[in-house]
Design an enzyme around this catalytic site. Structure first.
Site, mmCIF file in Angstrom:
data_model
loop_
_atom_site.group_PDB
_atom_site.id
_atom_site.type_symbol
_atom_site.label_atom_id
_atom_site.label_comp_id
_atom_site.label_asym_id
_atom_site.label_seq_id
_atom_site.Cartn_x
_atom_site.Cartn_y
_atom_site.Cartn_z
ATOM 1 N N ILE A 187 37.877 49.400 36.913
ATOM 2 C CA ILE A 187 37.129 49.175 35.680
ATOM 3 C C ILE A 187 36.816 47.693 35.544
ATOM 4 O O ILE A 187 37.722 46.856 35.539
ATOM 5 C CB ILE A 187 37.931 49.637 34.442
ATOM 6 C CG1 ILE A 187 38.372 51.092 34.592
ATOM 7 C CG2 ILE A 187 37.102 49.456 33.168
ATOM 8 C CD1 ILE A 187 39.320 51.562 33.497
ATOM 9 N N ASP B 29 34.640 37.270 37.401
ATOM 10 C CA ASP B 29 33.347 37.163 36.742
ATOM 11 C C ASP B 29 32.353 37.892 37.637
ATOM 12 O O ASP B 29 32.025 37.418 38.732
ATOM 13 C CB ASP B 29 32.954 35.693 36.563
ATOM 14 C CG ASP B 29 31.630 35.511 35.837
ATOM 15 O OD1 ASP B 29 30.850 36.482 35.766
ATOM 16 O OD2 ASP B 29 31.357 34.391 35.360
ATOM 17 N N ASN C 68 31.602 48.597 33.629
ATOM 18 C CA ASN C 68 31.585 48.440 32.180
ATOM 19 C C ASN C 68 31.229 47.024 31.735
ATOM 20 O O ASN C 68 30.736 46.832 30.620
ATOM 21 C CB ASN C 68 32.961 48.829 31.618
ATOM 22 C CG ASN C 68 33.120 48.451 30.166
ATOM 23 O OD1 ASN C 68 32.517 49.062 29.281
ATOM 24 N ND2 ASN C 68 33.920 47.418 29.906
ATOM 25 N N ARG D 233 27.411 47.235 45.163
ATOM 26 C CA ARG D 233 27.021 47.021 46.565
ATOM 27 C C ARG D 233 28.220 46.769 47.458
ATOM 28 O O ARG D 233 28.237 47.176 48.630
ATOM 29 C CB ARG D 233 26.044 45.832 46.650
ATOM 30 C CG ARG D 233 25.607 45.470 48.072
ATOM 31 C CD ARG D 233 24.876 46.617 48.749
ATOM 32 N NE ARG D 233 24.524 46.288 50.131
ATOM 33 C CZ ARG D 233 25.346 46.374 51.154
ATOM 34 N NH1 ARG D 233 26.595 46.790 50.983
ATOM 35 N NH2 ARG D 233 24.940 46.046 52.379
ATOM 36 N N TYR E 164 18.013 42.291 26.261
ATOM 37 C CA TYR E 164 19.175 43.184 26.346
ATOM 38 C C TYR E 164 18.730 44.609 26.651
ATOM 39 O O TYR E 164 19.295 45.270 27.528
ATOM 40 C CB TYR E 164 19.985 43.149 25.053
ATOM 41 C CG TYR E 164 21.141 44.132 25.063
ATOM 42 C CD1 TYR E 164 22.235 43.928 25.909
ATOM 43 C CD2 TYR E 164 21.123 45.283 24.268
ATOM 44 C CE1 TYR E 164 23.279 44.846 25.950
ATOM 45 C CE2 TYR E 164 22.162 46.192 24.304
ATOM 46 C CZ TYR E 164 23.238 45.965 25.144
ATOM 47 O OH TYR E 164 24.268 46.876 25.195
ATOM 48 N N LYS F 255 19.630 47.068 30.021
ATOM 49 C CA LYS F 255 20.242 48.393 29.960
ATOM 50 C C LYS F 255 19.305 49.471 30.509
ATOM 51 O O LYS F 255 19.761 50.487 31.040
ATOM 52 C CB LYS F 255 20.682 48.710 28.530
ATOM 53 C CG LYS F 255 21.908 47.904 28.100
ATOM 54 C CD LYS F 255 23.071 48.109 29.066
ATOM 55 C CE LYS F 255 24.325 47.377 28.665
ATOM 56 N NZ LYS F 255 25.458 47.629 29.587
ATOM 57 N N VAL G 178 28.764 51.307 18.712
ATOM 58 C CA VAL G 178 30.208 51.371 18.913
ATOM 59 C C VAL G 178 30.820 50.120 18.306
ATOM 60 O O VAL G 178 30.370 49.003 18.597
ATOM 61 C CB VAL G 178 30.582 51.432 20.414
ATOM 62 C CG1 VAL G 178 32.085 51.615 20.582
ATOM 63 C CG2 VAL G 178 29.818 52.542 21.122
#
Length: 252
Positions: free
Chosen positions: A7, A60, A87, A121, A153, A157, A186
């Site tokens: 994650i 990062d 995420n 990748r 933004y 996405k 959220v």
């Protein structure tokens, strides 16, 4: 059989919630984020509660050389990755495009798009060799419905959604699943980051509506990941009950 779940952006919000639900499910965890001290706290908590293995790495995702190095270290430490949850992502600023801070634009592109590209990748060749794996990319309703003052933004996405579709096509002959999870509103530190720490402005985003919790999204991710081998959920969109599309929200 325990799976190895990788994650990114696991130090808070949806990433942290996902770490807990997969830990509770009995899976081993590989957690990456820029804030290593936060990861250490999460590692301690999850090990105590669920007794699973947890590996943490400072990363990062927008720095390709670091991604290459950390993925190599993960393979050495853990062996393989069964499920990758991309995420890591953020929004910065909320202004008209012509007034947008270029640095904010670049950070969003580097994290939300390049970061996902770099990590995927580097990991997908190992999945192809094993002929097994699942890539779960966290998109947004912003990738479906653009809105004012958020052009960049939303574009990042939208890129997540189309990258997922393209990767799914490229691995169609393998037992590799690719899913896009697209949450609506959220309540996390997302808005605080977007508004550069302006808590009042961030709190107003969630005023008058019961937003989704990070755990709601984490439960959905787990559901997607726990489908039988022949079942691939290609994309799933989750919104609060009082949200229709994007910023079309009813507030009490």
């Amino acid at each position: 059989m325990k799976r190895n779940i990788f994650i990114t952006g696991a130090s808070s919000g949806i990433g942290k919630a996902a770490a807990h639900v997969f830990g509770k499910n009995g899976d081993n965890l590989i957690l990456c984020a820029r804030r290593k001290e936060k990861l250490n706290e999460i590692e301690k908590d999850i090990k105590k509660k669920y007794g699973v293995e947890v590996f943490t790495y400072k990363l990062d995702v927008s720095v390709y050389e670091d991604v290459v190095s950390i993925v190599k270290k993960i393979v050495e430490d853990v062996g393989h990755i069964d499920i990758l949850i991309n995420n890591a992502g953020l929004a910065l600023g909320m202004e008209k495009f012509q007034e947008y801070n270029v640095s904010d634009m670049e950070i969003m592109l580097n994290t939300n798009v390049k970061g996902l590209l770099y990590v995927t990748r580097e990991i997908i060749p190992n999945m192809i060799l094993r002929n097994s794996g699942h890539i779960i990319n966290i998109g947004s309703t912003a990738g479906l419905y653009s809105y004012g003052n958020g052009a960049v933004y939303c574009a990042t996405k939208a890129a997540v959604r189309f990258l997922s579709d393209g990767i799914r096509i490229d691995v169609i002959d393998k037992n590799i699943k690719v899913t896009t999870v697209q949450p609506g509103i959220v309540e996390t530190d997302f808005s605080a980051v977007r508004f550069h720490g302006d808590k009042v402005r961030a709190d107003n985003v969630y005023k008058g509506i019961k937003a989704l919790d990070p755990e709601d999204i984490a439960d959905t991710i787990l559901y997607v990941a726990n489908q039988p081998e022949h079942v691939q959920i290609s994309d799933i969109t989750i919104m609060a009950t009082k949200q229709a599309t994007g910023f079309n929200i009813h507030r009490e």
